[in-house]
Write an enzyme that holds these catalytic residues in place. Sequence first.
Site, PDB file in Angstrom:
ATOM      1  N   ASP A 270      47.366  50.417  39.914  1.00 25.95           N
ATOM      2  CA  ASP A 270      46.174  49.711  40.304  1.00 25.95           C
ATOM      3  C   ASP A 270      45.814  48.777  39.280  1.00 25.95           C
ATOM      4  O   ASP A 270      45.277  47.731  39.464  1.00 25.95           O
ATOM      5  CB  ASP A 270      45.222  50.716  40.399  1.00 25.95           C
ATOM      6  CG  ASP A 270      43.714  50.047  40.895  1.00 25.95           C
ATOM      7  OD1 ASP A 270      43.593  49.601  41.850  1.00 25.95           O
ATOM      8  OD2 ASP A 270      42.843  50.164  39.774  1.00 25.95           O
ATOM      9  N   HIS A 271      45.947  49.386  37.909  1.00 29.12           N
ATOM     10  CA  HIS A 271      45.582  48.256  36.868  1.00 29.12           C
ATOM     11  C   HIS A 271      46.719  47.136  36.414  1.00 29.12           C
ATOM     12  O   HIS A 271      46.601  46.369  35.793  1.00 29.12           O
ATOM     13  CB  HIS A 271      45.620  49.198  35.532  1.00 29.12           C
ATOM     14  CG  HIS A 271      44.386  49.933  35.493  1.00 29.12           C
ATOM     15  ND1 HIS A 271      44.047  50.785  34.308  1.00 29.12           N
ATOM     16  CD2 HIS A 271      43.352  50.282  36.622  1.00 29.12           C
ATOM     17  CE1 HIS A 271      42.983  51.488  34.803  1.00 29.12           C
ATOM     18  NE2 HIS A 271      42.593  51.118  36.067  1.00 29.12           N
ATOM     19  N   ASP A 272      47.802  47.349  37.552  1.00 28.90           N
ATOM     20  CA  ASP A 272      48.836  46.199  37.238  1.00 28.90           C
ATOM     21  C   ASP A 272      48.438  44.882  38.153  1.00 28.90           C
ATOM     22  O   ASP A 272      48.836  43.872  38.179  1.00 28.90           O
ATOM     23  CB  ASP A 272      50.100  46.768  37.581  1.00 28.90           C
ATOM     24  CG  ASP A 272      51.335  45.591  37.388  1.00 28.90           C
ATOM     25  OD1 ASP A 272      51.161  44.760  36.494  1.00 28.90           O
ATOM     26  OD2 ASP A 272      52.208  45.771  38.301  1.00 28.90           O
TER      27      ASP A 272
ATOM     28  N   THR B  19      47.083  39.042  37.659  1.00 27.14           N
ATOM     29  CA  THR B  19      48.166  38.659  38.698  1.00 27.14           C
ATOM     30  C   THR B  19      48.029  39.610  39.721  1.00 27.14           C
ATOM     31  O   THR B  19      47.975  40.596  39.477  1.00 27.14           O
ATOM     32  CB  THR B  19      49.316  38.270  38.288  1.00 27.14           C
ATOM     33  OG1 THR B  19      49.945  39.473  37.871  1.00 27.14           O
ATOM     34  CG2 THR B  19      49.415  37.440  36.861  1.00 27.14           C
TER      35      THR B  19
ATOM     36  N   PHE C 272      50.789  40.258  41.660  1.00 26.63           N
ATOM     37  CA  PHE C 272      51.973  40.644  41.923  1.00 26.63           C
ATOM     38  C   PHE C 272      52.204  42.175  41.059  1.00 26.63           C
ATOM     39  O   PHE C 272      51.868  42.388  40.046  1.00 26.63           O
ATOM     40  CB  PHE C 272      53.076  39.578  41.216  1.00 26.63           C
ATOM     41  CG  PHE C 272      52.667  38.491  42.125  1.00 26.63           C
ATOM     42  CD1 PHE C 272      53.281  38.276  43.408  1.00 26.63           C
ATOM     43  CD2 PHE C 272      52.069  37.475  41.418  1.00 26.63           C
ATOM     44  CE1 PHE C 272      53.303  37.137  43.987  1.00 26.63           C
ATOM     45  CE2 PHE C 272      51.861  36.153  42.051  1.00 26.63           C
ATOM     46  CZ  PHE C 272      52.493  36.060  43.391  1.00 26.63           C
TER      47      PHE C 272
ATOM     48  N   ASP D 192      54.354  42.974  38.584  1.00 20.71           N
ATOM     49  CA  ASP D 192      55.244  42.335  37.739  1.00 20.71           C
ATOM     50  C   ASP D 192      54.946  42.731  36.428  1.00 20.71           C
ATOM     51  O   ASP D 192      55.282  42.206  35.173  1.00 20.71           O
ATOM     52  CB  ASP D 192      54.797  40.885  37.652  1.00 20.71           C
ATOM     53  CG  ASP D 192      53.150  40.639  37.384  1.00 20.71           C
ATOM     54  OD1 ASP D 192      52.513  41.653  37.219  1.00 20.71           O
ATOM     55  OD2 ASP D 192      52.611  39.511  37.342  1.00 20.71           O
TER      56      ASP D 192
ATOM     57  N   SER E  61      52.412  43.482  34.586  1.00 22.40           N
ATOM     58  CA  SER E  61      51.172  42.803  33.821  1.00 22.40           C
ATOM     59  C   SER E  61      50.403  43.436  32.981  1.00 22.40           C
ATOM     60  O   SER E  61      50.033  43.311  31.986  1.00 22.40           O
ATOM     61  CB  SER E  61      50.126  41.894  34.623  1.00 22.40           C
ATOM     62  OG  SER E  61      49.518  42.810  35.463  1.00 22.40           O
TER      63      SER E  61
ATOM     64  N   GLU F 130      41.465  54.053  28.127  1.00 17.71           N
ATOM     65  CA  GLU F 130      40.506  54.824  28.667  1.00 17.71           C
ATOM     66  C   GLU F 130      40.932  56.410  28.748  1.00 17.71           C
ATOM     67  O   GLU F 130      39.902  57.188  28.390  1.00 17.71           O
ATOM     68  CB  GLU F 130      40.605  54.303  30.416  1.00 17.71           C
ATOM     69  CG  GLU F 130      39.606  53.372  30.759  1.00 17.71           C
ATOM     70  CD  GLU F 130      39.595  52.886  32.115  1.00 17.71           C
ATOM     71  OE1 GLU F 130      39.911  53.854  33.159  1.00 17.71           O
ATOM     72  OE2 GLU F 130      38.974  52.095  32.536  1.00 17.71           O
TER      73      GLU F 130
ATOM     74  N   HIS G 153      40.985  58.443  43.077  1.00 23.58           N
ATOM     75  CA  HIS G 153      40.174  59.203  42.307  1.00 23.58           C
ATOM     76  C   HIS G 153      40.011  60.563  43.014  1.00 23.58           C
ATOM     77  O   HIS G 153      39.472  61.663  42.373  1.00 23.58           O
ATOM     78  CB  HIS G 153      38.750  58.294  42.397  1.00 23.58           C
ATOM     79  CG  HIS G 153      38.729  57.143  41.774  1.00 23.58           C
ATOM     80  ND1 HIS G 153      37.908  56.133  41.717  1.00 23.58           N
ATOM     81  CD2 HIS G 153      39.679  56.714  40.720  1.00 23.58           C
ATOM     82  CE1 HIS G 153      38.097  55.088  41.176  1.00 23.58           C
ATOM     83  NE2 HIS G 153      39.313  55.308  40.432  1.00 23.58           N
TER      84      HIS G 153
END
Length: 944
Positions: free
Chosen positions: A250-252, A330, A332, A334, A336, A408, A503
């Site tokens: 999700d954070h990507d 982004t 994608f 990918d 990130s 986090e 969650h």
Amino acid sequence: MVGLVPAGSAWGGRALAVLGVTLLVALARGLLPFFLGGRDLLWGQSGEASVLGVVEESRRVVDGAIQHTVRRDLSKRGLPSPSQLLSFSKLPEPTSRAVSRAAEIMEASVQAVRTRVYGKLGRSWPLTDTLPEAVLDTIANASGCRPHMLPPRCPDTCLARKYRLITGACNNRDHPRWGASNTALARWLPPAYEDGISEPRGWNPHVLYSGFPLPPVREVTRQVIRVPNEAVTEDDQYSDLLTVWGQYIDHDVAFTPQSASGAAFGAGADCQLTCENRSPCFPIQLPPDASGPACLPFSRSSAACGTGIQGAFFGNLSSANPRQQMNGLTSFLDASTVYGSSPALEKQLRNWTSAEGLLRVNTRHWDAGRAHLPFMRPPAPLACVPEPGTRGTAGAPCFLAGDSRASEVPTLAALHTLWLREHNRLASALKALNAHWSADTAYQEARKVVGALHQIITLRDYVPKVLGPEAFQQHVGPYEGYDPTMDPTVSNVFSTAAFRLGHATVHPLVRRLDARFQEHPGLPPLGLQDAFFPWRLLKEGGLDPLLRGLLASPAKLPVQEQLMNEELTERLFVLGSSGSLDLASINLQRGRDHGLPGYNAWREFCGLGRLHTRAELRSAVANATLAGRIMDLYGHPDNIDVWLGGLAEPLLPRARTGPLFACLIGRQMKALRDGDRFWWESSGVFTDEQRRELARHSLSRVICDNTGLPSVPADAFQVSRFPQDFEPCENIPGLNLDVWREALPQGDACGLPDSLDNGDVVLCGEAGRRVLVFSCRHGFKLQGPEQVACSPRGGAVRAPVCRDINECEDASHPPCHGSARCRNTKGGFRCECTDPAVLGEDGTTCVDSGRLPKASLVSIALGIVLVVGLAGLTWTLVCRWAHAGRKASLSIAELGGRGAPPPGRGAGQDGASGSLVPPLGPQGRTRAVDPTSSRSHVAQGSPA
């Protein structure tokens, strides 16, 4: 009397006439400029200077609110509050902050125009009224929004066709903004705002929906979602790693920045303190019977440039261009999370001194010889604060990674660390195989492999377990190649609702295990409230105990009546006794903030059919108790928030979600796959041999290669028992990197130039020819050709030059806040403050440090020294004067003794006194006696 009336009437008439003329003049002087100004603004006759003045005033208002927020956070003493920790965790990187600030300046400017043009006319703002194009252009340019509303320039080089841009732009050559960072999230349905443009549902508590008010989100949490920790049901199939991977991915693909300010523009209301809805503050109201504060702080997500109130003046008035939210990453898959989504962040993450194209690592802490993530460079957020009284951990900085949320929880930081190590392992190995590769080629090839592994693990191993095999086949299906008509942009409903299903699978405990996969004697399980932020990863055993716990511990099962544990609903981000936050309420409030349509609208979108009655809802969720609680709160199925509705549905067979979220998640994953030109299976991205090797790889193999674990489960997401479900690492397939070996062709005519200062050179082949591609690092500009074809005659190629960009000269988009001064540095800039101000956490704004200037302190110290010195000198002089006075008195006494009468005789003839003091003469003067004469004279003030 009768004769006085006409005179009085005449006088009164003249007075009224004078008064009327005065009023007319006053009205003319007061209203004429306004009407002219309003006409000018509405019909395009206003000068550019007046529009720029509005924008400049709006800039001051927005920057003042931002500066208030930074000053408040900087002056915080002790542990941060939960709401501050949440805002720290959602702190975007500088590029996203600049876009968010520009959007807020534009929004404030349009608000100011609306107030000036319509407010003084005493009528409301009609959405059908538009501003002239010239005025709009001026506002967009002056606010800084214009560059973020235009398509980017796509480089036409071999390198750009071989590797994806760090921003995600130009993936689709016809739609270069699709999937790019800092662009608006996609809308699959029109948004549902209370005013049709920007205000969330529930902004006005008196507005009814289907005849019912929307329930406060905290009340929904209390009555439907919350479950005690001890009542959690554990998953007997899937491990905790499945949950953490979902959070990591999700954070990507998505990050929605909050408003750059934590205070209401112009109103001065602090979103940490106010319980009023005053944008960007949208607080979560608490029940009247709750103890403590009346609300929980909540700030709205920043609007994308040119949308919402600002967008009402643009283009398509039929839809009024309602408020959209920005994705700072982004879209994608990918990686990130590893490399970032902007050139500025990528520059910070890379190790520019290595020849292997490595990423930076922590130079202060090591994990049994293995790397940790580097720390953020100052100024860094204050969020990563350890528990009070914990020795050796005070002031631990946040980790620096491709996503700002890496710190986090330790489990999330563990995955970020794992992939940092994997990149450096791959880059070193690839460079060893291809000694002729530049550092940038090794970096880009390793990045390409890491991105492919993220795609494989997610689509092959993760998504089918969440959707179930049948829903995966229905909504995702087999890969059929790149589809240039497919928009891969992450949708608002996916990031704000559907993918937050994870969650409901978060276990309330973080478990750390020893080498036998038993509870670690020195590292007991942690409640989530004790597991936020990174220091435990550094001080308590490193990665291995955490990864053992993730592999061998079950996730929480998303049972309908156990939707979210109280670690998340009651104790989110708790470091002390300064309150708490509620993740479930935040999710519901965020959905309303983003204008997500309700549960029924999305059911219809997915072909599931609308619900109209309590009985139909009961049938859809297959749980009468749960359906009753939901209907008691919402009154009608149309009103149900989509996140709650999706969670409430029963799980599909062999899945961890219900039919609605299976549809929405599956649709998004298909778009991310089919709409990505650089998808690992797409033709030309990898060779056939490389694709075969990639398909053999797994998350278990990545763990083997980068930790001290000697054995792992074959499927890292399957909950496993040790030792029977574990395989030795030598039995886990991995990559054979020999298929990445690249031999220079015989007789290659390309002479490689020397290294390009502040840039990179890559040898690239396409269409049967070889070219050299030159690029400069962030903060430098290329002077010369981007690409040079190899000459058949051979010979050295003359490289272009990378020149430093002076960012401080950019008057239209100054890099530093007006409170700071900009100093250009090589490849960048530095914002500096005048003492005693210091830089805030955004790195661009100066805030009061709460102390005196250092120069003042030096002056005070010098003043104290001077005063002490003068006092000492004065005391010395006084002492000397006093000492001299005593000596003089003694001298007088001695002198008087020598001139005294013999004993027994007084002065004069009476002989009655033995005093040495001469007798007083008239008026107190002493009377001198001449011993040689019977006559005397009077002496003034001194003895004779």
